[in-house]
Design a protein around this motif. Sequence first.
Motif, PDB file in Angstrom:
ATOM      1  N   GLU A  35       1.014  -1.268  -0.030  1.00 45.86           N
ATOM      2  CA  GLU A  35      -0.143   0.262   0.061  1.00 45.86           C
ATOM      3  C   GLU A  35       0.848   1.205  -0.034  1.00 45.86           C
ATOM      4  O   GLU A  35       1.552   1.779   1.059  1.00 45.86           O
ATOM      5  N   ASP A  36       0.789   1.868  -0.991  1.00 48.57           N
ATOM      6  CA  ASP A  36       2.020   2.828  -1.192  1.00 48.57           C
ATOM      7  C   ASP A  36       1.836   4.067  -0.257  1.00 48.57           C
ATOM      8  O   ASP A  36       0.981   4.471  -0.010  1.00 48.57           O
ATOM      9  N   GLY A  37       2.978   4.222   0.469  1.00 52.72           N
ATOM     10  CA  GLY A  37       3.460   5.383   1.278  1.00 52.72           C
ATOM     11  C   GLY A  37       2.588   5.313   2.916  1.00 52.72           C
ATOM     12  O   GLY A  37       2.507   6.108   3.510  1.00 52.72           O
ATOM     13  N   LEU A  38       1.979   4.269   2.909  1.00 53.28           N
ATOM     14  CA  LEU A  38       1.428   3.772   4.230  1.00 53.28           C
ATOM     15  C   LEU A  38       2.494   3.612   5.316  1.00 53.28           C
ATOM     16  O   LEU A  38       3.134   2.342   5.421  1.00 53.28           O
ATOM     17  N   GLY A  39       2.714   4.564   6.241  1.00 52.54           N
ATOM     18  CA  GLY A  39       3.899   4.417   7.166  1.00 52.54           C
ATOM     19  C   GLY A  39       3.278   3.663   8.359  1.00 52.54           C
ATOM     20  O   GLY A  39       2.031   3.448   8.749  1.00 52.54           O
ATOM     21  N   ALA A  40       4.171   3.146   9.192  1.00 50.12           N
ATOM     22  CA  ALA A  40       3.959   2.378  10.425  1.00 50.12           C
ATOM     23  C   ALA A  40       3.226   2.924  11.434  1.00 50.12           C
ATOM     24  O   ALA A  40       2.546   2.576  12.178  1.00 50.12           O
ATOM     25  N   ASP A  41       3.611   4.641  11.409  1.00 45.09           N
ATOM     26  CA  ASP A  41       3.256   5.337  12.360  1.00 45.09           C
ATOM     27  C   ASP A  41       1.754   5.713  12.000  1.00 45.09           C
ATOM     28  O   ASP A  41       0.713   6.440  12.800  1.00 45.09           O
ATOM     29  N   GLU A  42       0.878   5.282  10.773  1.00 47.55           N
ATOM     30  CA  GLU A  42      -0.285   5.814  10.299  1.00 47.55           C
ATOM     31  C   GLU A  42      -1.402   4.509  10.756  1.00 47.55           C
ATOM     32  O   GLU A  42      -2.446   4.715  10.833  1.00 47.55           O
ATOM     33  N   PHE A  43      -0.776   3.261  10.878  1.00 46.13           N
ATOM     34  CA  PHE A  43      -1.244   2.099  11.159  1.00 46.13           C
ATOM     35  C   PHE A  43      -1.750   1.988  12.539  1.00 46.13           C
ATOM     36  O   PHE A  43      -1.033   1.714  13.512  1.00 46.13           O
ATOM     37  N   ARG A  44      -3.119   2.062  13.123  1.00 48.26           N
ATOM     38  CA  ARG A  44      -2.939   2.376  14.495  1.00 48.26           C
ATOM     39  C   ARG A  44      -4.543   1.671  14.745  1.00 48.26           C
ATOM     40  O   ARG A  44      -5.357   1.766  13.874  1.00 48.26           O
ATOM     41  N   PRO A  45      -5.228   1.371  16.037  1.00 46.73           N
ATOM     42  CA  PRO A  45      -6.412   0.938  16.405  1.00 46.73           C
ATOM     43  C   PRO A  45      -7.278   1.842  16.070  1.00 46.73           C
ATOM     44  O   PRO A  45      -8.688   1.638  15.537  1.00 46.73           O
ATOM     45  N   ASP A  46      -7.133   3.381  15.993  1.00 48.37           N
ATOM     46  CA  ASP A  46      -8.101   4.336  15.733  1.00 48.37           C
ATOM     47  C   ASP A  46      -8.357   4.721  14.258  1.00 48.37           C
ATOM     48  O   ASP A  46      -9.126   5.253  13.818  1.00 48.37           O
ATOM     49  N   THR A  47      -7.078   4.422  13.305  1.00 43.07           N
ATOM     50  CA  THR A  47      -7.058   4.641  11.973  1.00 43.07           C
ATOM     51  C   THR A  47      -7.724   3.379  11.101  1.00 43.07           C
ATOM     52  O   THR A  47      -8.299   3.644  10.199  1.00 43.07           O
ATOM     53  N   MET A  48      -7.241   2.131  11.680  1.00 43.92           N
ATOM     54  CA  MET A  48      -7.594   1.015  10.690  1.00 43.92           C
ATOM     55  C   MET A  48      -8.047  -0.202  11.872  1.00 43.92           C
ATOM     56  O   MET A  48      -7.289  -0.964  12.100  1.00 43.92           O
ATOM     57  N   PRO A  49      -9.095   0.116  12.500  1.00 45.87           N
ATOM     58  CA  PRO A  49      -9.524  -0.779  13.504  1.00 45.87           C
ATOM     59  C   PRO A  49      -9.790  -2.357  13.148  1.00 45.87           C
ATOM     60  O   PRO A  49      -9.509  -3.210  13.922  1.00 45.87           O
ATOM     61  N   ARG A  50     -10.279  -2.422  12.001  1.00 44.31           N
ATOM     62  CA  ARG A  50     -10.592  -3.689  11.559  1.00 44.31           C
ATOM     63  C   ARG A  50      -9.341  -4.687  11.270  1.00 44.31           C
ATOM     64  O   ARG A  50      -9.186  -5.780  11.653  1.00 44.31           O
ATOM     65  N   MET A  51      -8.229  -3.966  10.528  1.00 44.96           N
ATOM     66  CA  MET A  51      -6.957  -4.533  10.189  1.00 44.96           C
ATOM     67  C   MET A  51      -6.214  -4.608  11.425  1.00 44.96           C
ATOM     68  O   MET A  51      -5.420  -5.363  11.470  1.00 44.96           O
ATOM     69  N   TRP A  52      -6.402  -3.866  12.187  1.00 47.06           N
ATOM     70  CA  TRP A  52      -5.600  -3.682  13.621  1.00 47.06           C
ATOM     71  C   TRP A  52      -5.881  -5.053  14.139  1.00 47.06           C
ATOM     72  O   TRP A  52      -5.172  -5.853  14.821  1.00 47.06           O
ATOM     73  N   ALA A  53      -7.367  -5.285  14.152  1.00 47.20           N
ATOM     74  CA  ALA A  53      -7.863  -6.697  14.899  1.00 47.20           C
ATOM     75  C   ALA A  53      -7.234  -7.930  14.282  1.00 47.20           C
ATOM     76  O   ALA A  53      -6.975  -8.752  14.883  1.00 47.20           O
ATOM     77  N   LEU A  54      -7.077  -7.965  12.864  1.00 49.49           N
ATOM     78  CA  LEU A  54      -6.620  -8.762  12.422  1.00 49.49           C
ATOM     79  C   LEU A  54      -4.964  -9.147  12.597  1.00 49.49           C
ATOM     80  O   LEU A  54      -4.572 -10.165  12.786  1.00 49.49           O
ATOM     81  N   ALA A  55      -4.180  -7.993  12.841  1.00 49.49           N
ATOM     82  CA  ALA A  55      -3.062  -8.056  12.843  1.00 49.49           C
ATOM     83  C   ALA A  55      -2.721  -8.476  14.272  1.00 49.49           C
ATOM     84  O   ALA A  55      -1.785  -9.101  14.588  1.00 49.49           O
ATOM     85  N   GLU A  56      -3.642  -8.285  15.140  1.00 49.75           N
ATOM     86  CA  GLU A  56      -3.480  -8.689  16.832  1.00 49.75           C
ATOM     87  C   GLU A  56      -3.495 -10.287  16.903  1.00 49.75           C
ATOM     88  O   GLU A  56      -2.938 -10.828  17.541  1.00 49.75           O
ATOM     89  N   ALA A  57      -3.981 -10.798  15.718  1.00 44.63           N
ATOM     90  CA  ALA A  57      -4.102 -12.370  15.718  1.00 44.63           C
ATOM     91  C   ALA A  57      -2.940 -12.632  14.814  1.00 44.63           C
ATOM     92  O   ALA A  57      -2.909 -13.931  14.552  1.00 44.63           O
ATOM     93  N   GLY A  58      -2.176 -11.943  14.324  1.00 47.54           N
ATOM     94  CA  GLY A  58      -1.051 -12.250  13.173  1.00 47.54           C
ATOM     95  C   GLY A  58       0.198 -11.538  13.917  1.00 47.54           C
ATOM     96  O   GLY A  58       0.612 -11.677  15.000  1.00 47.54           O
ATOM     97  N   ARG A  59       1.174 -11.028  13.119  1.00 48.57           N
ATOM     98  CA  ARG A  59       2.288 -10.244  13.525  1.00 48.57           C
ATOM     99  C   ARG A  59       2.182  -9.019  12.840  1.00 48.57           C
ATOM    100  O   ARG A  59       1.697  -8.696  11.718  1.00 48.57           O
ATOM    101  N   ARG A  60       2.837  -8.061  13.614  1.00 45.85           N
ATOM    102  CA  ARG A  60       2.926  -6.796  13.343  1.00 45.85           C
ATOM    103  C   ARG A  60       4.304  -6.083  13.700  1.00 45.85           C
ATOM    104  O   ARG A  60       4.779  -6.458  14.770  1.00 45.85           O
ATOM    105  N   GLY A  61       4.909  -5.244  12.707  1.00 44.50           N
ATOM    106  CA  GLY A  61       6.126  -4.483  12.891  1.00 44.50           C
ATOM    107  C   GLY A  61       6.232  -3.335  11.999  1.00 44.50           C
ATOM    108  O   GLY A  61       5.176  -2.668  11.493  1.00 44.50           O
TER     109      GLY A  61
END
Length: 393
Positions: A35-61
């Motif tokens: 996803e072009d330009g999507l920074g690690a600091d932009e991916f948060r529970p408040d900005t992408m809650p559904r993906m964050w929930a998926l990541a909680e069951a996977g790996r995040r870095g």
Amino acid sequence: MRTVVLLASLLLAQVRIPAAQPPVAEPGPVLVISEDGLGADEFRPDTMPRMWALAEAGRRGAVLPPFPATTFNGHVTLATGCWPEHHGVVANAYVEPSDHHLVRAASRVEDIQREPLWVAATRSGVRTAVYHWVGATGPWQGVSPWRMQAFRLGHPDTEGMAWCESALADGAKLVMAYLSGTDEEGHLHGPGSAEVKAKLKQLDDELAPWLTRLRAEHPGLRVLLTADHGMAPMRHRISLPEVLEGLPVELITHGGSAYVYLQRPADAPRAAARLRKAGLTVWPRAEVPARYHLGGSARVGDLVVLAPEGTWLSQARTAREAATERHGRAGAHAYVPEVAAMRAWLVVLGDGRGPLADVPAWDVAPTVAQWLGIRWGQAPDGHAVGTLLEPSR
């Protein structure tokens, strides 16, 4: 006779008959999304809650981009597992030293000097599909993946997602896709803007249910989501033509960094002195710090210039060019990977659970290759991420 039978029984008792081995399971398919330009600091529970929930069951870095942190060299680094000085795409644009012509958009397969993952996969017998990825514009050394769609403007992400889904349904084992991310919104309105937040919500609403469905339809599917770079807000501008006025140079600016190609090599000390006086960091090509793996390519400028975070470098020589540049400079990138805002998001699904340490971009392709048993024609610079090779738990 009794003695013979006894001896035979003893011999049979010493023969170890191996237990039947279970068949080795074929690795599941792998889906790599950028996803072009999507920074690690932009991916948060408040900005992408559904993906964050998926990541909680996977790996995040986070993925550390190459320097300069730009789209074309970022994606080619992700795809080749090699450093920019080896794969040759040293920025979005560069001057080709063989004939001194300007390569304005280094997004063609002809620009890539090391084997892309989709070529190694194809040579290894892995059915591979590639959508809109930088450099996937034709055969590389005569080899094309099973299915490939070169980049075309004006096609929504949902079309790319449907393309990936079709490829998986048709038996692809490796699917790589470039999607729009937040790059355009970040450039035009700045990271943290309402426009970026709206795009993050859109991505969240599109990706999370789609990935959930794909993983149900394709048992063993591994998904790796990342990006080429992050984005930093801009506060200042420095005009390089003004700083270097009177010196005959070719300038290629990337945002927070630039290449200076000298027509007269003897001008190097004077040009470097002026740039440093303007508050910029300057390295002759041969003196670029080794950790950036950049200075070994003759495509890099004679001088490599780095601005402080929040400052972008302009190559505009007219008011019209300056206005065009300003239009897309609410946010910018192309800084060194140590700048936190340059770190790209990283989510891995289907390969265990837990946090990941920062992953250099050149370690992504070797990891995917290890998952699928892909053999490289020439070993890449990067290495598979050990945590992602551990048994899933």
